[in-house]
Scaffold this motif. Structure first.
Motif, PDB file in Angstrom:
ATOM      1  N   UNK A 192       8.025  63.749  93.421  1.00 42.98           N
ATOM      2  CA  UNK A 192       9.393  63.788  93.700  1.00 42.98           C
ATOM      3  C   UNK A 192      10.133  64.695  92.936  1.00 42.98           C
ATOM      4  N   UNK A 193       9.638  64.814  91.881  1.00 38.92           N
ATOM      5  CA  UNK A 193      10.213  65.823  90.800  1.00 38.92           C
ATOM      6  C   UNK A 193       9.415  67.164  90.834  1.00 38.92           C
ATOM      7  N   UNK A 194       8.598  67.463  91.301  1.00 33.85           N
ATOM      8  CA  UNK A 194       7.903  68.577  91.134  1.00 33.85           C
ATOM      9  C   UNK A 194       8.456  69.842  91.524  1.00 33.85           C
ATOM     10  N   UNK A 195       9.347  69.922  92.463  1.00 33.47           N
ATOM     11  CA  UNK A 195       9.910  71.212  92.764  1.00 33.47           C
ATOM     12  C   UNK A 195      11.501  71.568  91.930  1.00 33.47           C
ATOM     13  N   UNK A 196      11.744  70.375  91.165  1.00 40.88           N
ATOM     14  CA  UNK A 196      13.369  70.485  90.692  1.00 40.88           C
ATOM     15  C   UNK A 196      13.378  70.637  89.076  1.00 40.88           C
ATOM     16  N   UNK A 197      11.895  70.771  88.514  1.00 44.46           N
ATOM     17  CA  UNK A 197      11.972  70.871  86.933  1.00 44.46           C
ATOM     18  C   UNK A 197      12.220  72.417  86.622  1.00 44.46           C
TER      19      UNK A 197
END
Length: 242
Positions: A192-197
């Motif tokens: 769920x956090x792969x694209x937002x870091x």
């Protein structure tokens, strides 16, 4: 990496340019915190300072832009959880010890809290806990209530600190093991956090490693502090009564 996921409660992942505008004024949340403030102001708490401190921390966790940041970064989400179980929970246990409520054995409370903490940090339950508003609040409530029950029992055991010290050590050990598994994982686990870091200058694995370090070091400080205080108190000579 795919599209940036939207967290059901905290909304789209924050980016540096909009973080300071991302306050959460959910009416139900604000009403609940206002009700808690009224209870604290009325003096119906065992420790007023602890009550106000817990309220300020809950506002920071749920109302401040930390909520939106935790949509973007797993490390921010872990900071959120650490504050909830290692700061808000013991403060609430001091403010609301509810001594009339029966307390299960400390060993059972350590086990229950451990299971809840580990389950919510497994990738599949973690992502489910962010996928809907009811699941999100189930995550928050189960973490907070299990931690409050544990801290409440620890503080109630201070007259005989041996069991409280064992509970603190066991809790530290299981949190350290979970943190180590997160830090030393060979790949990022929380899709769920792969694209937002990237917007925050990190890749998903670095974000995950930072999260594990937050759980490993800062989260341990309240447990260590209370444990050292209990150990020191048990070693003090008892002053003779007049």
């Amino acid at each position: 990496m795919g599209d940036i996921a939207t967290i059901a409660y905290c909304g789209p992942a924050a980016v540096p340019g909009d973080l300071l505008t991302r306050w959460n004024f959910d009416p139900l949340l604000v009403a609940a915190l206002a009700a808690l403030a009224i209870v604290i102001a009325s003096g119906r708490v065992a420790n007023t300072r602890a009550g106000w401190a817990s309220l300020v921390l809950m506002a920071m966790i749920f109302i401040s832009p930390l909520c939106a940041l935790s949509s973007a970064l797993f490390s921010a989400r872990v900071l959120h959880h650490v504050l909830l179980i290692a700061a808000v929970a013991p403060l609430l246990a001091l403010a609301f010890p509810v001594r009339r409520l029966p307390s299960p054995p400390l060993a059972a409370l350590v086990g229950i809290h451990t299971i809840i903490l580990w389950v919510w940090h497994m990738p599949a339950p973690y992502e489910w806990g962010l996928a809907s508003v009811p699941a999100y609040w189930l995550m928050q409530a189960s973490l907070l209530v299990s931690a409050w029950l544990l801290w409440r029992a620890i503080f109630a055991s201070m007259a005989q600190p041996g069991s409280a010290l064992v509970a603190l050590v066991a809790t530290l050990a299981q949190m350290g093991l979970l943190a180590a598994l997160i830090v030393f994982a060979a790949r990022p686990l929380y899709a769920v956090h792969f694209a937002s870091t990237a917007a925050w200058g990190m890749n998903p694995l670095a974000d995950q490693q930072l999260a594990g370090l937050l759980m490993w070091v800062p989260a341990s400080l309240p447990y260590l502090g209370v444990g050292l205080w209990l150990a020191w108190s048990s070693l003090r000579p008892v002053e003779p009564t007049a």
